[in-house]
Enzyme design. Structure first.
Site, short mmCIF file in Angstrom:
data_model
loop_
_atom_site.label_atom_id
_atom_site.label_comp_id
_atom_site.label_asym_id
_atom_site.label_seq_id
_atom_site.Cartn_x
_atom_site.Cartn_y
_atom_site.Cartn_z
N CYS A 24 0.84 -1.21 0.00
CA CYS A 24 0.00 0.00 0.00
C CYS A 24 0.88 1.26 0.00
O CYS A 24 1.60 1.47 -0.96
CB CYS A 24 -1.00 -0.04 1.16
N HIS A 58 -4.01 -4.99 -0.10
CA HIS A 58 -3.55 -5.51 1.20
C HIS A 58 -3.61 -7.03 1.20
O HIS A 58 -4.67 -7.60 1.44
CB HIS A 58 -4.43 -4.95 2.32
N GLU A 84 -2.65 -9.00 3.41
CA GLU A 84 -3.03 -9.48 4.75
C GLU A 84 -4.53 -9.40 5.00
O GLU A 84 -5.04 -9.92 5.98
CB GLU A 84 -2.24 -8.70 5.82
#
Lengths: 197, 251
Positions: A76, A177, A179
């Site tokens: 990001c 992202h 994650e």
């Protein structure tokens, strides 16, 4: 082991949690000396790119990061820091990629931030090994990295086409992202941890 | 193309989910972590946790729950309920929450929206608005619809966007609990006036209601609680139907 650049730009709980779920070991990089301890480096980042660059500069790690030879993944805002310039805060960045980070154009009648799951078109790159075509990843950002076929390894459309992932030598960046992108995001993190140059 | 999001909402009290849950494989229906993982597995795009704890311990239990969820969950989640100051938000961010939702605190102190946006970015700040139709106007309500305010819904949302809200969660109190569909008229009207994402809430009873709200109101996401918790609507089937209707979804 993965070293996470710890420079105070956003929260990293979700990232460390995702690494733990994948049995990927990690530690924090607080100083230049710490960089030598790790085989892979992640630059996280949420928030304002200009402010993030200031914080990174304050750690004194900028020059050392630029000459890293191990695999580096910016996530990001951490990806945006790898570019030369951001319109956010009109900031000069690491310039590892000769690319610009730009604000989405409201004139394209799109909502800002670009928030949610979007389909990416990725190239044959080890980072996406085993990831199904047409997979969607979770994005949340108001600035994007201009598309350039030389560095682009995954493109995405929102208003216009831009880069969802880039690579130059040992440097990688993803705008989404991993994650927060379900199982495929976790796979990408696993792939990164298995990258060898 | 950006997918339309489907968001189950879970009410949490004292660190436990409340309302009946109808999932077959669940060992502990009150465990927010297990429930969240189950929803992620089914294909939920995001989750909202609404904390309704009223005790002194609320902040501590909320933080602990958020940490547990963030350790296990691989999709984004928002936490709302009782957030009144920057310190609350910061603790939740550090515990792994992706966004926070504020409601009453923002009405009482609109500056909070700007403060949160400045500190953590607009993407972190969801403004939840409960609205009711009164004498031909849409009026903002607090406390689950029990307390009327002087604010008109349309202008309050516009102002919140200007202050730095990154997303709007709009619940129609007239439609909430009726299972007769979302308030497409109001949602569509507001959607046209703002440039940030909007989540529709209140009234979902069947899969057709989701198709309707995306097609008619053009919202970015739709939220529901009971239809998902009681298994009346299954997310995989819902998404198949949305896709068949030409609505972009993540499957």
């Amino acid at each position: 082991m993965i070293g996470i650049i710890n420079y105070g730009a956003g929260n990293i709980f979700s990232l460390t949690a995702a690494l733990t779920r994948q049995d990927i070991t990690y530690g924090m990089v607080n100083t230049v000396a710490d960089l030598d301890l790790y085989s892979h480096i992640i630059i996280p980042g949420v928030g304002h790119a200009g402010a993030a660059m200031q914080k990174l500069t304050q750690t004194g790690m900028v020059d050392a990061i630029k000459v890293l030879k191990v695999p580096v993944l910016g996530i990001c805002v951490g990806m945006q820091l790898l570019t030369a310039h951001s319109e956010e805060g009109n900031a000069e960045l690491l310039a590892i990629f000769p690319l610009k980070t730009k604000l989405f154009d409201k004139g394209l009648s799109i909502k800002i931030p670009h928030m949610g799951w979007n389909k990416i078109a990725f190239k044959n790159n080890f980072l996406f090994e085993g990831v199904a075509p047409e997979t969607q990843f979770y994005f949340v950002h108001s600035y994007f990295i201009e598309y350039n076929p030389i560095f682009d390894i995954a493109a995405v459309h929102y208003g216009d086409k831009f880069s969802a992932a880039i690579q130059k030598d040992n440097f990688y960046g993803v705008q989404f992202h991993p994650e927060k992108s379900g199982k495929e995001g976790e796979r990408l993190l696993k792939n990164f941890s298995n990258l060898s140059l | 193309m950006l997918s339309k999001r489907i968001i189950p909402c879970l009410d949490v009290k004292d660190g436990r989910t409340v309302k009946g849950i109808n999932f077959v494989d669940l060992r502990d229906a009150g465990d927010p972590v297990e429930l969240a993982a189950q929803y992620a597995e089914q294909g939920a795009d995001e989750l909202v946790f609404l904390d309704i704890t009223a005790t002194h311990e609320r902040r501590k239990t909320m933080i602990e729950m958020v940490k547990s969820v963030a350790r296990q969950l691989n999709i984004p989640f928002t936490i709302g309920g009782g957030i009144t100051e920057i310190a609350d938000a910061e603790a939740l961010l550090n515990a792994g929450a992706d966004k926070i939702s504020i409601n009453s605190a923002a009405v009482k102190n609109p500056g909070l929206i700007a403060d949160l946006a400045k500190n953590f970015g607009v993407q972190f700040v969801v403004l939840a608005v409960d609205t009711k139709h009164i004498n031909g106007k849409n009026i903002v309500h607090l406390n689950g619809g029990r307390l009327i305010t002087a604010l008109e819904t349309e202008s309050w949302i516009k102002r919140a966007e200007d202050l730095g809200a990154g997303e709007i969660l709009l619940t129609s109190m007239d439609h909430d609990g009726t299972k007769k569909g979302f308030d497409c008229e109001l949602l569509g009207k507001i959607n046209k006036t703002i440039n940030i994402p909007i989540i529709a809430s209140g009234g979902a009873g069947e899969t057709a209601h989701f198709t309707e709200v995306f097609q008619k109101a053009g919202v970015d996401a739709a939220l529901a609680a009971s239809v998902f918790h009681y298994g009346e609507i299954l997310i995989p089937a819902l998404k198949q139907e949305l896709r068949q209707n030409g609505i972009p979804v993540r499957i």
